[in-house]
Write an enzyme that holds these catalytic residues in place. Structure first.
Site, mmCIF file in Angstrom:
data_model
loop_
_atom_site.group_PDB
_atom_site.id
_atom_site.type_symbol
_atom_site.label_atom_id
_atom_site.label_comp_id
_atom_site.label_asym_id
_atom_site.label_seq_id
_atom_site.Cartn_x
_atom_site.Cartn_y
_atom_site.Cartn_z
ATOM 1 N N TYR A 1 0.837 -1.214 0.000
ATOM 2 C CA TYR A 1 0.000 0.000 0.000
ATOM 3 C C TYR A 1 0.870 1.263 0.000
ATOM 4 O O TYR A 1 0.474 2.295 -0.543
ATOM 5 C CB TYR A 1 -0.989 -0.040 1.178
ATOM 6 C CG TYR A 1 -2.085 -1.051 0.917
ATOM 7 C CD1 TYR A 1 -2.019 -2.346 1.427
ATOM 8 C CD2 TYR A 1 -3.153 -0.741 0.063
ATOM 9 C CE1 TYR A 1 -2.986 -3.291 1.122
ATOM 10 C CE2 TYR A 1 -4.128 -1.678 -0.244
ATOM 11 C CZ TYR A 1 -4.036 -2.960 0.272
ATOM 12 O OH TYR A 1 -4.990 -3.898 -0.053
ATOM 13 N N HIS B 1 -14.404 0.365 -0.124
ATOM 14 C CA HIS B 1 -13.234 -0.470 0.206
ATOM 15 C C HIS B 1 -12.128 0.304 0.899
ATOM 16 O O HIS B 1 -10.980 -0.146 0.934
ATOM 17 C CB HIS B 1 -12.727 -1.154 -1.068
ATOM 18 C CG HIS B 1 -13.725 -2.107 -1.641
ATOM 19 N ND1 HIS B 1 -13.703 -2.522 -2.957
ATOM 20 C CD2 HIS B 1 -14.802 -2.702 -1.071
ATOM 21 C CE1 HIS B 1 -14.725 -3.351 -3.169
ATOM 22 N NE2 HIS B 1 -15.414 -3.461 -2.055
ATOM 23 N N THR C 1 -16.091 -1.149 -13.630
ATOM 24 C CA THR C 1 -15.985 -2.241 -12.671
ATOM 25 C C THR C 1 -16.407 -3.549 -13.324
ATOM 26 O O THR C 1 -17.364 -3.602 -14.086
ATOM 27 C CB THR C 1 -16.828 -2.006 -11.398
ATOM 28 O OG1 THR C 1 -16.765 -3.188 -10.568
ATOM 29 C CG2 THR C 1 -18.285 -1.684 -11.699
ATOM 30 N N SER C 2 -15.663 -4.610 -12.997
ATOM 31 C CA SER C 2 -15.979 -5.922 -13.589
ATOM 32 C C SER C 2 -17.151 -6.578 -12.869
ATOM 33 O O SER C 2 -17.567 -7.678 -13.241
ATOM 34 C CB SER C 2 -14.734 -6.824 -13.508
ATOM 35 O OG SER C 2 -14.364 -7.009 -12.130
HETATM 36 N N1 APR Z 1 -12.542 3.044 -18.623
HETATM 37 C C1 APR Z 1 -13.566 2.322 -18.079
HETATM 38 N N2 APR Z 1 -13.452 1.036 -17.680
HETATM 39 C C2 APR Z 1 -12.246 0.460 -17.854
HETATM 40 C C3 APR Z 1 -11.129 1.136 -18.406
HETATM 41 C C4 APR Z 1 -11.318 2.479 -18.804
HETATM 42 N N3 APR Z 1 -10.316 3.203 -19.348
HETATM 43 N N4 APR Z 1 -10.076 0.258 -18.436
HETATM 44 C C5 APR Z 1 -10.528 -0.902 -17.901
HETATM 45 N N5 APR Z 1 -11.830 -0.797 -17.571
HETATM 46 C C6 APR Z 1 -12.720 -1.781 -16.957
HETATM 47 C C7 APR Z 1 -12.367 -3.217 -17.220
HETATM 48 O O1 APR Z 1 -12.941 -3.657 -18.456
HETATM 49 C C8 APR Z 1 -13.021 -3.919 -16.022
HETATM 50 O O2 APR Z 1 -14.377 -4.237 -16.280
HETATM 51 O O3 APR Z 1 -12.608 -1.633 -15.553
HETATM 52 C C9 APR Z 1 -12.956 -2.866 -14.926
HETATM 53 C C10 APR Z 1 -11.914 -3.152 -13.876
HETATM 54 O O4 APR Z 1 -12.311 -4.333 -13.198
HETATM 55 P P1 APR Z 1 -11.437 -4.814 -11.936
HETATM 56 O O5 APR Z 1 -9.985 -4.719 -12.289
HETATM 57 O O6 APR Z 1 -12.018 -6.116 -11.506
HETATM 58 O O7 APR Z 1 -11.693 -3.689 -10.842
HETATM 59 P P2 APR Z 1 -12.948 -3.535 -9.887
HETATM 60 O O8 APR Z 1 -14.189 -4.032 -10.540
HETATM 61 O O9 APR Z 1 -12.932 -2.142 -9.398
HETATM 62 O O10 APR Z 1 -12.561 -4.516 -8.668
HETATM 63 C C11 APR Z 1 -13.403 -4.497 -7.550
HETATM 64 O O11 APR Z 1 -11.857 -5.946 -6.401
HETATM 65 O O12 APR Z 1 -9.734 -6.566 -5.760
HETATM 66 C C12 APR Z 1 -10.862 -5.894 -5.359
HETATM 67 O O13 APR Z 1 -10.895 -4.211 -3.752
HETATM 68 C C13 APR Z 1 -10.580 -4.438 -5.080
HETATM 69 O O14 APR Z 1 -12.099 -2.593 -5.314
HETATM 70 C C14 APR Z 1 -11.542 -3.705 -5.995
HETATM 71 C C15 APR Z 1 -12.599 -4.756 -6.312
#
Ligand code: APR
Length: 232
Positions: A55, A106, A175-176
């Site tokens: 971190y 988070h 977000t995924s």
């Molecule tokens: N603009 C918009 N979306 C984007 C971009 C962009 N430039 N680049 C990537 N993405 C999308 C990807 O396609 C994916 O769907 O952002 C998403 C990122 O997904 P993750 O990496 O899984 O992140 P997130 O959904 O925020 O993860 C949720 O998981 O590990 C934990 O605590 C952590 O808060 C996090 C949580």
């Protein structure tokens, strides 16, 4: 006249164009680190220095990046709408862009708390400074990042659920939708809420008549909605 209530639900993709890595894209954070070693409460008892370093590195990087156009569009919407940002991100880019109502599901990278519990009175602002082994909270325990790790509860879910259930518009961006309980938020939307999902990838979420998919990056997708909202 009641202003329209917009709930923004953002994930790591929201900050990708600012130069912050996502978690699950190729070469994402979880391709380069073992999530169980650096982001799970069970690891805190055995891997404290590794977790503190993980971190510290992300906090130092955060000091070197800036909000992107997407963050600024969301902040500017506060002039015309009641906007609540519910973010899974631990960065402070929504706030630095000017958003004034941000719920961090988070945690927050620029804050630290006691290892004995995330009691509100023991939370301190540390800016972009490191937390080192031996740095203590006021209760004498090792200071830890104010982050919700896997295996911990998500105290802000109540506030987030309320914001989503009160919203007229929900914009899901970057977000995924793979992490719970955050991903459950969508189920608290009222039946006639307009829902937009902005992501360059295809995101399988519950088929719902109200979801309009905008398969674009955050800044482009939000700019499209900005134009759309202007003409309404
Ligand atoms: N603009 C918009 N979306 C984007 C971009 C962009 N430039 N680049 C990537 N993405 C999308 C990807 O396609 C994916 O769907 O952002 C998403 C990122 O997904 P993750 O990496 O899984 O992140 P997130 O959904 O925020 O993860 C949720 O998981 O590990 C934990 O605590 C952590 O808060 C996090 C949580």
């Amino acid at each position: 006249m009641n202003r329209k209530r917009i709930a923004i639900f953002s994930g790591a993709g929201m900050s990708a164009e600012s130069g912050i890595s996502t978690f699950r894209d190729s070469n994402g954070l979880w391709d380069n680190y073992n999530v169980m070693q650096v982001a799970h409460i069970d690891s805190w008892c055995v891997n404290q220095s590794l977790m503190l370093q993980f971190y510290n590195e992300r906090r130092q990087h955060l000091a070197s990046v800036s909000p992107n156009k997407g963050h600024r569009i969301i902040a500017e919407w506060e002039k015309d709408f009641d906007v609540t940002v519910i973010t899974q991100n631990i960065d402070n880019l929504h706030e630095r862009a000017g958003s004034s109502h941000v719920i961090h599901l988070h945690g927050e990278l620029t804050k630290a708390c006691s290892s004995k519990g995330r009691d509100k009175k023991h939370i301190i602002d540390i800016g972009y400074n490191d937390i080192l082994p031996g740095d203590l909270s006021v209760d004498g325990s090792q200071l830890r990042p104010f982050i919700v790790w896997f295996g911990e509860d998500v105290p802000e879910m109540g506030n987030a659920t309320l914001a989503v259930s009160n919203a007229n518009v929900i914009i899901i961006v970057g977000t995924s939708m793979q992490v719970y309980p955050a991903a459950n938020l969508i189920h608290f939307a009222k039946a006639n809420t307009a829902i937009y999902l902005i992501d360059p990838a295809e995101i399988p979420i519950l088929p719902s008549a109200n979801v309009e998919v905008i398969q674009e990056k955050a800044s482009k997708g939000l700019a499209l909605l900005k134009e759309r909202f202007k003409s309404k």
